[in-house]
Write an enzyme that holds these catalytic residues in place. Structure first.
Site, PDB file in Angstrom:
ATOM      1  CD  GLN A  33      42.560  42.116 -23.159  1.00  0.00           C
ATOM      2  OE1 GLN A  33      42.453  43.150 -23.804  1.00  0.00           O
ATOM      3  NE2 GLN A  33      43.468  41.198 -23.462  1.00  0.00           N
ATOM      4  CG  HIS A  64      43.842  37.817 -39.024  1.00  0.00           C
ATOM      5  ND1 HIS A  64      42.631  37.308 -38.613  1.00  0.00           N
ATOM      6  CD2 HIS A  64      44.374  38.442 -37.930  1.00  0.00           C
ATOM      7  CE1 HIS A  64      42.442  37.599 -37.327  1.00  0.00           C
ATOM      8  NE2 HIS A  64      43.475  38.283 -36.900  1.00  0.00           N
ATOM      9  CG  ASP A  88      42.945  36.833 -33.152  1.00  0.00           C
ATOM     10  OD1 ASP A  88      43.573  36.467 -34.151  1.00  0.00           O
ATOM     11  OD2 ASP A  88      42.664  38.029 -32.941  1.00  0.00           O
ATOM     12  CD  GLU A 108      47.904  38.793 -26.527  1.00  0.00           C
ATOM     13  OE1 GLU A 108      47.747  39.162 -27.698  1.00  0.00           O
ATOM     14  OE2 GLU A 108      47.370  39.371 -25.546  1.00  0.00           O
ATOM     15  N   GLY A 141      54.182  43.973 -24.697  1.00  0.00           N
ATOM     16  CA  GLY A 141      54.838  44.342 -25.953  1.00  0.00           C
ATOM     17  C   GLY A 141      55.555  45.677 -25.878  1.00  0.00           C
ATOM     18  CG  ASP A 159      46.572  41.682 -34.720  1.00  0.00           C
ATOM     19  OD1 ASP A 159      45.680  42.549 -34.796  1.00  0.00           O
ATOM     20  OD2 ASP A 159      46.344  40.459 -34.757  1.00  0.00           O
ATOM     21  CB  SER A 161      42.291  46.214 -28.981  1.00  0.00           C
ATOM     22  OG  SER A 161      40.927  46.556 -28.964  1.00  0.00           O
TER      23      SER A 161
HETATM   24  N1  SPD Z   1      38.134  48.206 -33.755  1.00  0.00           N
HETATM   25  C1  SPD Z   1      38.777  46.977 -33.451  1.00  0.00           C
HETATM   26  C2  SPD Z   1      40.104  46.841 -34.091  1.00  0.00           C
HETATM   27  C3  SPD Z   1      40.698  45.549 -33.711  1.00  0.00           C
HETATM   28  C4  SPD Z   1      41.956  45.292 -34.400  1.00  0.00           C
HETATM   29  N2  SPD Z   1      42.616  44.099 -33.928  1.00  0.00           N
HETATM   30  C5  SPD Z   1      41.965  42.894 -34.164  1.00  0.00           C
HETATM   31  C6  SPD Z   1      42.764  41.722 -33.718  1.00  0.00           C
HETATM   32  C7  SPD Z   1      42.632  40.595 -34.644  1.00  0.00           C
HETATM   33  N3  SPD Z   1      43.717  39.697 -34.595  1.00  0.00           N
END
Ligand code: SPD
Length: 281
Positions: A33, A64, A88, A108, A141, A159, A161
């Site tokens: 990415q 978080h 992160d 990850e 994952g 966790d 995206s």
């Molecule tokens: N729309 C973005 C959602 C992101 C969710 N994950 C964020 C990762 C933070 N550790």
């Protein structure tokens, strides 16, 4: 006089959230990415993946604390925790603040996200990166939950995206079935579940699928400024009732929380009527 440029995350070509960027600290295309970290006057340093805003120094604590503490304070045990994603480090940091956690495995897919965040957002992971209870694995994952031959977990946290790029496979039934395979029968699964306003279809699909796979699931609500959606949600699924936190667990972490407490925990499970009607229907 303003300096820098504007960064916009666009939602379904209908709306956008914009931030003034004063300095780009990191920009690369990894094997998975596009990774960007930049400085903003409004929210401090910000991480974006494939153009999707992920976390900011100013409001990362809301996201978080909320993805971690409801499940870790309500599950029958929180000794063994699995995190999928979370590169992160913010989720691992909050998990490892719980004294009951003996092992936290974090899977990850993209090592470059971890490296970039350690360099430019060091407070996100903080001391979690050096905690001997953390086992950090750079793997897919989706494959891990399907194939790993490990002792089951008390809590599994996804966790990821939004459902694009490397996160796409984390939103489907096969992934949830894999997570259930690795979850103790009385364990809890927690994930970020998008916004019922900006990502209505994804939100309700997550509710439906997690309920079918885990037998029960409950969304809970908050607001993350960076996500430009007003209402944000997380979802906890599994046999245990997540709505009442264990007081001793809350006491152990609450002094270090900026958002989460026992009242927030209970209140977050209150459902807006439009959500409740559709979930009941
Ligand atoms: N729309 C973005 C959602 C992101 C969710 N994950 C964020 C990762 C933070 N550790």
């Amino acid at each position: 006089m303003s300096s820098g440029h504007w960064y916009h995350e666009v939602f379904e070509d209908k709306s956008a959230f914009g931030l003034r960027v004063t300095r780009t600290l990191h920009a690369e295309r990894s094997d998975f990415q596009r990774i960007e970290i930049f400085e903003t006057p409004f929210l401090g340093r910000v991480l974006a993946l494939d153009g999707i805003l992920q976390t900011s120094e100013v409001d990362e604590h809301v996201y978080h604390e909320m993805i971690v503490h409801p499940a870790l304070c309500a599950a029958p045990s929180n000794a063994r925790v699995l995190i999928i994603g979370g590169g992160d480090g913010g989720t691992a940091r909050e998990v490892l603040r719980h004294p009951g956690v003996e092992r936290c495995v974090m899977v990850e897919i993209d090592a470059r996200v971890v490296e970039a965040c350690k360099a430019h957002l060091p407070a996100l992971g903080g001391s979690a990166w050096d905690d001997p209870r953390l086992e950090l694995r750079f793997e897919d994952g989706v494959r891990y939950v399907k194939e790993a031959d490990v002792e089951p977990f008390d809590v599994i946290i996804l966790d990821g995206s939004d459902p694009v790029g490397p996160s796409e496979g984390l939103f489907n039934r096969a992934f949830y079935e894999g997570a259930k395979r690795l979850l103790k029968p009385d364990g809890l699964f927690a994930c970020q579940s998008e916004s019922p306003t900006v990502y209505e279809d994804v939100f309700f699909a997550i509710q439906r699928t997690t309920r079918e796979v885990f037998g029960a699931s409950r969304p809970y609500f908050g607001s993350v400024l960076l996500y430009g959606a007003g209402l944000w949600t997380w979802t906890v699924a599994g046999a245990a009732d997540p709505s009442e936190p264990e007081p001793a667990r809350v006491r152990a972490i609450e002094a270090g929380c900026r958002y989460y407490n026992a009242d927030i925990h209970r209140a977050a499970f209150a459902q807006p009527s439009f959500v409740r009607r559709r979930l009941e229907g």
